[in-house]
Scaffold this motif. Structure first.
Motif, mmCIF file in Angstrom:
data_model
loop_
_atom_site.group_PDB
_atom_site.id
_atom_site.type_symbol
_atom_site.label_atom_id
_atom_site.label_comp_id
_atom_site.label_asym_id
_atom_site.label_seq_id
_atom_site.Cartn_x
_atom_site.Cartn_y
_atom_site.Cartn_z
ATOM 1 N N HIS A 27 42.556 29.397 39.014
ATOM 2 C CA HIS A 27 41.432 28.499 39.286
ATOM 3 C C HIS A 27 40.155 28.913 38.565
ATOM 4 O O HIS A 27 39.357 28.052 38.199
ATOM 5 N N VAL A 28 39.947 30.220 38.399
ATOM 6 C CA VAL A 28 38.669 30.712 37.878
ATOM 7 C C VAL A 28 38.737 31.095 36.408
ATOM 8 O O VAL A 28 37.795 30.880 35.650
ATOM 9 N N GLU B 188 39.301 33.834 33.087
ATOM 10 C CA GLU B 188 39.196 35.205 32.597
ATOM 11 C C GLU B 188 38.148 36.055 33.308
ATOM 12 O O GLU B 188 38.166 37.280 33.201
ATOM 13 N N ARG B 189 37.246 35.432 34.020
ATOM 14 C CA ARG B 189 36.260 36.216 34.773
ATOM 15 C C ARG B 189 36.934 37.123 35.789
ATOM 16 O O ARG B 189 36.423 38.196 36.115
ATOM 17 N N VAL B 190 38.076 36.700 36.297
ATOM 18 C CA VAL B 190 38.797 37.515 37.272
ATOM 19 C C VAL B 190 39.314 38.787 36.621
ATOM 20 O O VAL B 190 39.204 39.885 37.184
ATOM 21 N N ARG B 191 39.852 38.663 35.415
ATOM 22 C CA ARG B 191 40.362 39.831 34.693
ATOM 23 C C ARG B 191 39.229 40.837 34.444
ATOM 24 O O ARG B 191 39.395 42.045 34.658
ATOM 25 N N GLY C 54 38.665 23.222 33.994
ATOM 26 C CA GLY C 54 37.289 23.456 34.429
ATOM 27 C C GLY C 54 37.189 24.592 35.414
ATOM 28 O O GLY C 54 36.530 24.483 36.433
ATOM 29 N N SER C 55 37.900 25.700 35.140
ATOM 30 C CA SER C 55 37.870 26.848 36.049
ATOM 31 C C SER C 55 36.438 27.299 36.287
ATOM 32 O O SER C 55 35.614 27.301 35.388
ATOM 33 N N GLY C 56 36.176 27.694 37.536
ATOM 34 C CA GLY C 56 34.804 28.006 37.928
ATOM 35 C C GLY C 56 34.453 29.462 37.774
ATOM 36 O O GLY C 56 35.096 30.223 37.075
ATOM 37 N N ASP C 57 33.407 29.859 38.466
ATOM 38 C CA ASP C 57 32.872 31.217 38.409
ATOM 39 C C ASP C 57 33.368 32.005 39.603
ATOM 40 O O ASP C 57 33.372 31.515 40.726
#
Length: 240
Positions: A133-134, A136-139, A171-174
């Motif tokens: 859902h989010v 590459e910020r998760v990585r 449109g993955s979020g933050d």
């Protein structure tokens, strides 16, 4: 079964009261959190469905999740597993924009070292769903959590598999949060009719809240529950 009947009654109350049930959310959540760890699959499934229904019709998802974060540290491993599965279901039902994921991810990271393998797997799967859902910020965020490299490699491999599968959410979020939600924000698809104005007393709910027993499976009588009695409900009272 008494527990399933209790869940059916609470579900009927949510359907009837809609946003007015929000005042009772704090009362019932401890019991629902415990039922996520029930030994019976059917109870766990209906309990999760009721939690999602509360998030949809009575209170916004973040309001509920702020009050069930203790489930990640619950003594029952099935509850710890169930809270991860409930997070996955919440993301699929309401989207990442409905949650402040930065509050939740640290709890999931703690479960990556859980002594129970089912809990560890559920924690990994919930991180994969957040990534879906989010993005590459998760990585990048997980790389700063001080997790063992061997564990990160397993998680990142699953991230890569999801990316290659083409199932990423558009449109993955933050990770920090997409759209802040007020605690009194109106959840989607909750109101079937407008609220009556304060001056219009003829449309206000009466002192009794009627449960149409035919709404519940296999029942055929009509019972009434006074609003005063409902306000005195205690955790586990309806779920034993």
């Amino acid at each position: 079964m008494v527990v399933l009947l209790g869940l059916d009654i609470l579900s009927a109350l949510v359907s009837r009261l809609q946003e007015r049930f929000k005042a009772q959310v704090g009362t019932v959540l401890p019991s629902l959190l415990d039922r996520l760890g029930d030994a019976k699959d059917l109870v766990r499934e209906q309990d999760q469905a009721l939690l999602l229904k509360i998030m949809e019709q009575a209170a916004n998802p973040q309001y509920v999740w702020d009050r069930i974060l203790g489930g990640f540290k619950h003594k029952n491993f099935r509850t710890r597993e169930g809270i991860c599965l409930c997070l996955i279901a919440t993301l699929n039902a309401s989207g990442a924009q409905s949650l402040t994921l930065s509050k939740i991810v640290p709890h999931i990271c703690n479960l990556l070292g859980d002594p129970n393998s089912q809990v560890r797997d559920a924690a990994i799967n919930s991180l994969v769903e957040i990534y879906r859902h989010v993005g590459e910020r998760v990585r990048a965020d997980l790389s700063k959590k001080g997790l063992p490299q061997s564990r990160l490699n397993i998680i990142f491999t699953k991230f890569d598999e999801v990316q290659k599968s083409g199932t990423m959410i558009q449109g993955s979020g933050d990770l920090r949060h997409s759209v802040p939600l007020r605690s009194d924000a109106t959840p989607p698809k909750t109101r079937s009719r407008p609220w009556p104005c304060k001056a219009d007393r003829s449309h206000e709910p009466s002192s009794e809240i009627f449960l149409v027993w035919s709404e519940l499976p296999g029942a055929a009588q009509r019972y009434s529950l006074s609003s005063e009695s409902m306000l005195q409900l205690r955790p586990l009272q309806c779920c034993r």
